[in-house]
Design a protein around this motif. Structure first.
Motif, mmCIF file in Angstrom:
data_model
loop_
_atom_site.group_PDB
_atom_site.id
_atom_site.type_symbol
_atom_site.label_atom_id
_atom_site.label_comp_id
_atom_site.label_asym_id
_atom_site.label_seq_id
_atom_site.Cartn_x
_atom_site.Cartn_y
_atom_site.Cartn_z
ATOM 1 N N MET A 1 7.809 0.967 -3.627
ATOM 2 C CA MET A 1 6.782 0.150 -3.241
ATOM 3 C C MET A 1 6.886 -1.083 -2.740
ATOM 4 S SD MET A 1 4.040 -0.361 -6.347
ATOM 5 C CE MET A 1 4.744 -1.668 -7.249
ATOM 6 N N ARG A 2 6.044 -1.327 -1.896
ATOM 7 C CA ARG A 2 6.214 -2.757 -1.306
ATOM 8 C C ARG A 2 4.844 -3.154 -0.561
ATOM 9 N NH1 ARG A 2 6.309 -3.165 4.520
ATOM 10 N NH2 ARG A 2 6.692 -1.444 5.633
ATOM 11 N N SER A 3 4.541 -4.598 -0.500
ATOM 12 C CA SER A 3 3.359 -5.145 -0.221
ATOM 13 C C SER A 3 3.427 -5.334 1.333
ATOM 14 C CB SER A 3 3.182 -6.467 -0.871
ATOM 15 O OG SER A 3 2.947 -6.598 -2.171
ATOM 16 N N CYS A 4 2.273 -5.210 1.704
ATOM 17 C CA CYS A 4 2.112 -5.585 3.296
ATOM 18 C C CYS A 4 0.572 -5.983 3.542
ATOM 19 C CB CYS A 4 2.272 -4.179 4.158
ATOM 20 S SG CYS A 4 1.576 -2.631 3.270
ATOM 21 N N GLN A 5 0.355 -6.381 4.855
ATOM 22 C CA GLN A 5 -0.921 -6.968 5.005
ATOM 23 C C GLN A 5 -1.551 -5.946 6.267
ATOM 24 O OE1 GLN A 5 -2.660 -9.573 3.882
ATOM 25 N NE2 GLN A 5 -1.050 -9.584 2.435
ATOM 26 N N ILE A 6 -2.707 -5.620 6.265
ATOM 27 C CA ILE A 6 -3.690 -4.947 7.357
ATOM 28 C C ILE A 6 -4.251 -5.892 8.080
ATOM 29 C CG2 ILE A 6 -5.408 -3.354 7.826
ATOM 30 C CD1 ILE A 6 -3.170 -2.137 6.099
ATOM 31 N N PRO A 7 -3.990 -5.980 9.381
ATOM 32 C CA PRO A 7 -4.693 -7.200 10.309
ATOM 33 C C PRO A 7 -6.276 -6.511 10.339
ATOM 34 C CG PRO A 7 -2.594 -6.282 11.086
ATOM 35 C CD PRO A 7 -2.842 -5.326 10.067
ATOM 36 N N ALA B 1 -2.375 -5.063 0.906
ATOM 37 C CA ALA B 1 -2.032 -3.551 0.914
ATOM 38 C C ALA B 1 -0.653 -3.424 0.109
ATOM 39 C CB ALA B 1 -1.997 -2.892 2.191
ATOM 40 N N THR B 2 -0.705 -2.082 -0.361
ATOM 41 C CA THR B 2 0.645 -1.747 -0.955
ATOM 42 C C THR B 2 1.025 -0.426 -0.503
ATOM 43 O OG1 THR B 2 0.188 -2.929 -3.085
ATOM 44 C CG2 THR B 2 1.846 -1.321 -3.195
ATOM 45 N N ALA C 1 -6.718 1.331 -11.722
ATOM 46 C CA ALA C 1 -5.696 1.997 -12.421
ATOM 47 C C ALA C 1 -5.605 3.573 -11.827
ATOM 48 C CB ALA C 1 -6.053 2.085 -14.106
ATOM 49 N N LEU C 2 -6.462 4.280 -11.690
ATOM 50 C CA LEU C 2 -6.496 5.529 -11.120
ATOM 51 C C LEU C 2 -5.556 5.659 -9.866
ATOM 52 C CD1 LEU C 2 -7.071 8.633 -11.156
ATOM 53 C CD2 LEU C 2 -9.486 7.917 -10.036
ATOM 54 N N LEU C 3 -5.929 4.565 -8.811
ATOM 55 C CA LEU C 3 -5.353 4.828 -7.439
ATOM 56 C C LEU C 3 -3.899 4.360 -7.644
ATOM 57 C CD1 LEU C 3 -8.018 2.885 -5.385
ATOM 58 C CD2 LEU C 3 -7.981 5.324 -6.154
ATOM 59 N N VAL C 4 -3.642 3.433 -8.414
ATOM 60 C CA VAL C 4 -2.171 3.051 -8.826
ATOM 61 C C VAL C 4 -1.448 4.166 -9.229
ATOM 62 C CG1 VAL C 4 -0.527 1.499 -10.238
ATOM 63 C CG2 VAL C 4 -2.824 0.603 -9.130
ATOM 64 N N ASP C 5 -1.976 4.822 -10.129
ATOM 65 C CA ASP C 5 -1.170 5.947 -10.914
ATOM 66 C C ASP C 5 -0.889 7.121 -10.098
ATOM 67 O OD1 ASP C 5 -0.875 4.250 -13.142
ATOM 68 O OD2 ASP C 5 -2.515 5.311 -14.290
ATOM 69 N N LEU C 6 -2.180 7.419 -9.229
ATOM 70 C CA LEU C 6 -2.063 8.440 -8.278
ATOM 71 C C LEU C 6 -0.999 8.204 -7.090
ATOM 72 C CD1 LEU C 6 -5.532 10.150 -7.879
ATOM 73 C CD2 LEU C 6 -3.584 11.307 -8.415
ATOM 74 N N ALA C 7 -0.987 7.011 -6.799
ATOM 75 C CA ALA C 7 0.068 6.565 -5.629
ATOM 76 C C ALA C 7 1.385 6.936 -6.176
ATOM 77 C CB ALA C 7 -0.407 5.382 -5.013
ATOM 78 N N ARG C 8 1.731 6.317 -7.141
ATOM 79 C CA ARG C 8 3.071 6.561 -7.681
ATOM 80 C C ARG C 8 3.595 7.929 -8.022
ATOM 81 N NH1 ARG C 8 2.277 1.733 -12.523
ATOM 82 N NH2 ARG C 8 2.708 0.203 -11.220
ATOM 83 N N GLU C 9 2.530 8.865 -8.423
ATOM 84 C CA GLU C 9 2.729 10.299 -8.441
ATOM 85 C C GLU C 9 2.726 10.879 -7.208
ATOM 86 O OE1 GLU C 9 3.808 11.572 -11.415
ATOM 87 O OE2 GLU C 9 3.889 9.687 -12.436
ATOM 88 N N VAL D 1 1.685 6.656 0.689
ATOM 89 C CA VAL D 1 0.278 6.211 0.144
ATOM 90 C C VAL D 1 0.319 4.766 0.521
ATOM 91 C CG1 VAL D 1 -1.436 5.951 -1.634
ATOM 92 C CG2 VAL D 1 0.156 7.891 -1.861
ATOM 93 N N VAL D 2 -0.735 4.326 1.213
ATOM 94 C CA VAL D 2 -1.169 3.017 1.479
ATOM 95 C C VAL D 2 -2.476 2.796 0.728
ATOM 96 C CG1 VAL D 2 -2.086 1.238 3.195
ATOM 97 C CG2 VAL D 2 0.062 2.601 3.867
ATOM 98 N N ARG D 3 -2.446 1.842 -0.316
ATOM 99 C CA ARG D 3 -3.670 1.451 -0.827
ATOM 100 C C ARG D 3 -4.082 0.000 -0.296
ATOM 101 N NH1 ARG D 3 -2.086 -0.471 -5.679
ATOM 102 N NH2 ARG D 3 -0.144 -0.076 -5.766
ATOM 103 N N PHE D 4 -5.188 -0.435 -0.251
ATOM 104 C CA PHE D 4 -5.768 -1.649 0.482
ATOM 105 C C PHE D 4 -6.837 -2.104 0.136
ATOM 106 C CE2 PHE D 4 -8.103 1.650 2.782
ATOM 107 C CZ PHE D 4 -9.243 0.913 3.173
#
Length: 216
Positions: free
Chosen positions: A1-7, A16-17, A43-51, A59-62
């Motif tokens: 998991m790492r942080s990033c930026q969406i232009p 974004a993550t 929470a739902l998005l974080v947990d789902l992305a990890r799984e 997965v990219v969350r933003f």
């Protein structure tokens, strides 16, 4: 998991993550949040992305602009769609050459479907808002109808934003939509014991859907 930026819009960017498996991923899911100002940290998005990483799905969350700017009221739909399109473009740059999926929770599910012109391989939706609580309209079904690719729709049976019978009547005729009911789940897929069971069901269903509907 790492942080990033969406232009976004030249001089701006959206936090974004990226969640990336240790082996080459089968696909990349761009996941949009709902109207809450918790944004990508919902929470739902974080947990789902990890799984999802466990089934070899990146997965990219933003964050949408309103969250990035510290506001509580969502942007207009055109601005949200623009942000989602920017996230998809950046995701393709980060992990080129693999299929891209769109997805989202609640409002984010609608916005993900509105990004269909980017030709994503499919969509994974969480708690699709078919109607406002206390109402029984189906106007939002047009988002499902207009999306040209396979859709996996994961919905709690106690979701106030989608009467189960009404949602089923909408999705049954749509051959490109696969509906996964989460028994007892609310709009965030939480049942009496929390949402861990829903997470497990969603991951298993997504794995099966990717293989059966998208051959991934």
């Amino acid at each position: 998991m790492r942080s990033c930026q969406i232009p976004f819009r030249g001089t701006k960017s959206l936090p974004a993550t990226l969640h990336k498996p240790t082996t080459p991923p089968r696909a990349l899911l761009v996941l949009a949040h709902g109207a809450a100002n918790t944004g990508k940290e919902t929470a739902l998005l974080v947990d789902l992305a990890r799984e999802f990483v466990s089934i070899n799905l990146a997965v990219v969350r933003f964050d949408f602009p309103f969250v990035a700017e510290g506001k509580k009221t969502p942007n207009s739909e055109p601005v949200l769609v623009e942000a989602c399109l920017a996230a998809i473009e950046e995701a393709r740059r980060i992990l080129p050459g693999i299929p891209v999926l769109v997805g989202g929770k609640s409002l984010g599910a609608k916005i993900a479907l509105s990004s269909g012109r980017t030709s994503p391989a499919g969509a994974v939706l969480l708690g699709f808002p078919l109607h406002a609580p206390g109402h029984t309209g189906t106007g939002a079904a047009r988002y499902l109808l207009d999306f040209p690719r396979p859709i996996l729709l994961i919905q709690g049976t106690r979701d106030a934003f989608a009467n189960p019978a009404l949602l089923k009547s909408v999705t049954d005729p749509l051959k490109h939509v696969t509906l996964l009911p989460i028994e007892g789940g609310d709009h965030s897929l939480r049942a009496a014991g929390g949402h861990q069971s829903a997470i497990e069901q969603a991951v298993h269903a997504t794995d099966h859907w990717l293989r059966k509907k998208l051959s991934l």
